[in-house]
Design an enzyme around this catalytic site. Structure first.
Site, PDB file in Angstrom:
ATOM      1  NE  ARG A 104      -2.696   0.346   3.436  1.00 37.78           N
ATOM      2  CZ  ARG A 104      -3.499   0.545   4.432  1.00 37.78           C
ATOM      3  NH1 ARG A 104      -4.568   1.002   4.280  1.00 37.78           N
ATOM      4  NH2 ARG A 104      -3.081   0.540   5.851  1.00 37.78           N
ATOM      5  CB  THR A 108      -1.645   7.081  -3.385  1.00 36.27           C
ATOM      6  OG1 THR A 108      -1.024   6.059  -3.542  1.00 36.27           O
ATOM      7  CG2 THR A 108      -0.645   7.986  -4.090  1.00 36.27           C
ATOM      8  CG  ASP A 200       0.489  -3.468   9.972  1.00 33.29           C
ATOM      9  OD1 ASP A 200       0.720  -2.630   9.037  1.00 33.29           O
ATOM     10  OD2 ASP A 200       0.608  -4.929   9.461  1.00 33.29           O
ATOM     11  CG  ASP A 203       3.857  -4.525  11.550  1.00 33.07           C
ATOM     12  OD1 ASP A 203       4.581  -5.059  10.798  1.00 33.07           O
ATOM     13  OD2 ASP A 203       3.547  -3.305  11.687  1.00 33.07           O
TER      14      ASP A 203
HETATM   15  N1  URA Z   1      -4.254  -3.503   7.207  1.00 34.76           N
HETATM   16  C1  URA Z   1      -4.065  -3.829   8.418  1.00 34.76           C
HETATM   17  O1  URA Z   1      -3.081  -4.726   8.808  1.00 34.76           O
HETATM   18  N2  URA Z   1      -4.717  -3.119   9.186  1.00 34.76           N
HETATM   19  C2  URA Z   1      -5.564  -2.301   9.212  1.00 34.76           C
HETATM   20  O2  URA Z   1      -6.463  -1.913  10.237  1.00 34.76           O
HETATM   21  C3  URA Z   1      -5.929  -2.219   7.820  1.00 34.76           C
HETATM   22  C4  URA Z   1      -5.163  -2.508   6.765  1.00 34.76           C
END
Ligand code: URA
Length: 209
Positions: A104, A108, A200, A203
């Protein structure tokens, strides 16, 4: 929203709540994701075709029903999708596996492809795309567009958490894709993270933060 299924099974909801907690270790987050993805696979594969197979029980011959796992391709959106993949493969070990790498762009929030490898003969197979989070929907939409170039027989999308804007974006771009999620959360924050969410996913699976 006929192509949207929220999997409300108590076991799914219980494990999801444990995963959301900020003090869940990577180890337990991964284990729970593995368990959850197996439970969700049960729901997502509910309409898989069965074929009659003649077998011998210890007592007599009978016709049983079996799926052809090889007709299924699990597509993991890297990297967080891999946390989902393992549990699904436990349930359908014969499935083929494809990977798509999308990151990502932080400015953007658009999806940029960096890797794409699929098994041969997708046009004769059903596909299930896995990614724990349906946030902006950009990655999912880009993945579907790319996958459709290979003309799979069908596409389903499975995630843990979704938000209304991500669902709407995916449904608008790809109304033929069935979406399965364990929960629909409130909204995205300014950085594209799901609220209340779980942080995330990549992570938390891999302990990279
Ligand atoms: N990707 C993630 O890992 N967590 C989010 O909250 C949104 C996208």
């Amino acid at each position: 929203m006929s192509n949207l299924t929220v999997i409300t099974h108590p076991l799914v909801q219980h494990k999801l709540t444990l995963m959301r907690r900020k003090d869940a270790s990577s180890n337990s987050f991964r284990r729970l994701l593995g368990e959850l993805s197996q439970l969700m696979a049960y729901e997502v594969t509910r309409d898989m075709p069965l074929s009659p197979v003649q077998i011998e029980t210890p007592l007599e011959t009978m016709t049983g029903q079996m799926i052809d796992g090889k007709k299924l391709v699990l597509v993991s959106i890297l990297r967080a999708g891999n946390g989902f993949l393992d549990g699904m493969l436990n349930v359908v070990p014969g499935a083929r596996v494809g990977h798509i790498g999308l990151y990502r762009d932080p400015a953007t929030l658009q999806a940029v492809e960096y890797y794409f490898k699929m098994p041969a003969g997708i046009d004769e197979r059903d596909t299930i795309v896995v990614d724990p989070m349906l946030a902006t929907g950009n990655s999912a939409v880009a993945c579907m567009a790319r996958l459709k170039q290979l003309k799979p027989r069908s596409i389903k999308f499975v995630c843990l958490l979704a938000v209304p804007e991500g669902i709407a974006r995916l449904q608008q771009a790809h109304p033929d894709v069935s979406i399965f999620t364990a929960a629909i959360d409130r909204e995205l924050n300014d950085h594209g993270y799901i609220l209340p969410g779980l942080g995330d996913a990549g992570d938390r699976i891999f302990g990279t933060k």
